[in-house]
Design an enzyme around this catalytic site. Sequence first.
Site, PDB file in Angstrom:
ATOM      1  N   VAL A  14      -1.982   5.544   1.648  1.00 36.43           N
ATOM      2  CA  VAL A  14      -3.124   4.634   1.639  1.00 36.43           C
ATOM      3  C   VAL A  14      -3.227   3.917   2.985  1.00 36.43           C
ATOM      4  O   VAL A  14      -2.222   3.540   3.587  1.00 36.43           O
ATOM      5  CB  VAL A  14      -2.995   3.620   0.492  1.00 36.43           C
ATOM      6  CG1 VAL A  14      -4.182   2.661   0.478  1.00 36.43           C
ATOM      7  CG2 VAL A  14      -2.881   4.354  -0.842  1.00 36.43           C
ATOM      8  N   LEU A  29       0.861  -1.179   0.000  1.00 36.46           N
ATOM      9  CA  LEU A  29       0.000   0.000   0.000  1.00 36.46           C
ATOM     10  C   LEU A  29       0.900   1.233   0.000  1.00 36.46           C
ATOM     11  O   LEU A  29       1.856   1.306   0.769  1.00 36.46           O
ATOM     12  CB  LEU A  29      -0.903   0.020   1.241  1.00 36.46           C
ATOM     13  CG  LEU A  29      -1.970  -1.070   1.355  1.00 36.46           C
ATOM     14  CD1 LEU A  29      -2.731  -0.927   2.662  1.00 36.46           C
ATOM     15  CD2 LEU A  29      -2.929  -1.026   0.175  1.00 36.46           C
ATOM     16  N   ASP A  30       0.600   2.198  -0.856  1.00 34.31           N
ATOM     17  CA  ASP A  30       1.367   3.440  -0.883  1.00 34.31           C
ATOM     18  C   ASP A  30       1.312   4.111   0.485  1.00 34.31           C
ATOM     19  O   ASP A  30       0.360   3.893   1.257  1.00 34.31           O
ATOM     20  CB  ASP A  30       0.810   4.391  -1.940  1.00 34.31           C
ATOM     21  CG  ASP A  30       1.108   3.919  -3.358  1.00 34.31           C
ATOM     22  OD1 ASP A  30       1.967   3.023  -3.505  1.00 34.31           O
ATOM     23  OD2 ASP A  30       0.477   4.434  -4.297  1.00 34.31           O
ATOM     24  N   PRO A  31       2.314   4.943   0.807  1.00 30.65           N
ATOM     25  CA  PRO A  31       2.345   5.571   2.141  1.00 30.65           C
ATOM     26  C   PRO A  31       1.056   6.256   2.563  1.00 30.65           C
ATOM     27  O   PRO A  31       0.653   6.153   3.722  1.00 30.65           O
ATOM     28  CB  PRO A  31       3.505   6.569   2.011  1.00 30.65           C
ATOM     29  CG  PRO A  31       4.441   5.916   1.044  1.00 30.65           C
ATOM     30  CD  PRO A  31       3.544   5.237   0.040  1.00 30.65           C
TER      31      PRO A  31
END
Length: 304
Positions: A70, A66-68
Amino acid sequence: MTRDLRDPPDERSPADLLTFGVVNLDKPPGPSSHQVSGWLRDAVDGTLADRGLEASIDRAAHAGTLDPKVTGCLPVMLGDATRLAQVFLEGPKEYVAVLECHGSVPADAESIVAEFEGPIYQKPPRKSAVARRLRVRELYDLEVLEAEDRRLLLRIECESGTYVRKLCHDLGLALGTGAHMGDLRRSATSSFDDRDLHSAQEFLDALAFWVEDDDPEPLYEVVDPAERILEGIPGVSIAPSAAREVAEGAPVYAPGVIEVDDGIESGELVACYTPDGAAVCLGEFVGPADAGSGVVVDLERVLV
């Protein structure tokens, strides 16, 4: 020297749970998935040392980056549970996303969005770690939960590897407004969802209760046996004697098979268990289930 088999999942000590367990973590915004799993790994290793135990873990892994920014469902595998990471590679994902439109949402937005269900073409973004080749991903369900003047709240059930940010861009083009992804939260991945998430702070508190108060109960509430990862994977029950042979690298031979789930096809990924439910290995089913001799399961990952 023959390896000991694991105790049944519901009879494991806290140390055994922490070295073959999984936390259904509610990832906060800010840190990367890699950072979060590293923090949990270090916390577990330090706790085991504080308890004066020989057990330790040198790795932890997350189930799908997961992107930071998210948030949401990020199962973190501890210790030997990292051998099960492949189970998450192909499983479906579910997200809740805010689509920030660059103009007023048209009246027929729901019908336009619904047209995206099914197979879609996507090219990974430039910042992606994979090759930027056009590929097909499946959108199993795409639903508008709420609509405002310039916003849509979407629920997205999709194939693993779908780029939601790119989907939001394409939806904006189809709506005629242009759009970008706002907030994004993963609500489910494979057999894990947001109904029993735990924060990193809850996990750290559970470790502290065990160390400081000798109370492991909060730990049992936050950490699940690694077998939970295998929910949804067809199962094969094998005799303890066969499990010990698997621990030494042997495949599963027909005489060691006790029971096979219905409907398993040749070539399918299966999980093998002892009769008391302890995971032994992942492997490829080569069957048949009623074979009197020969190999029934070829090994892919030994879990004991």
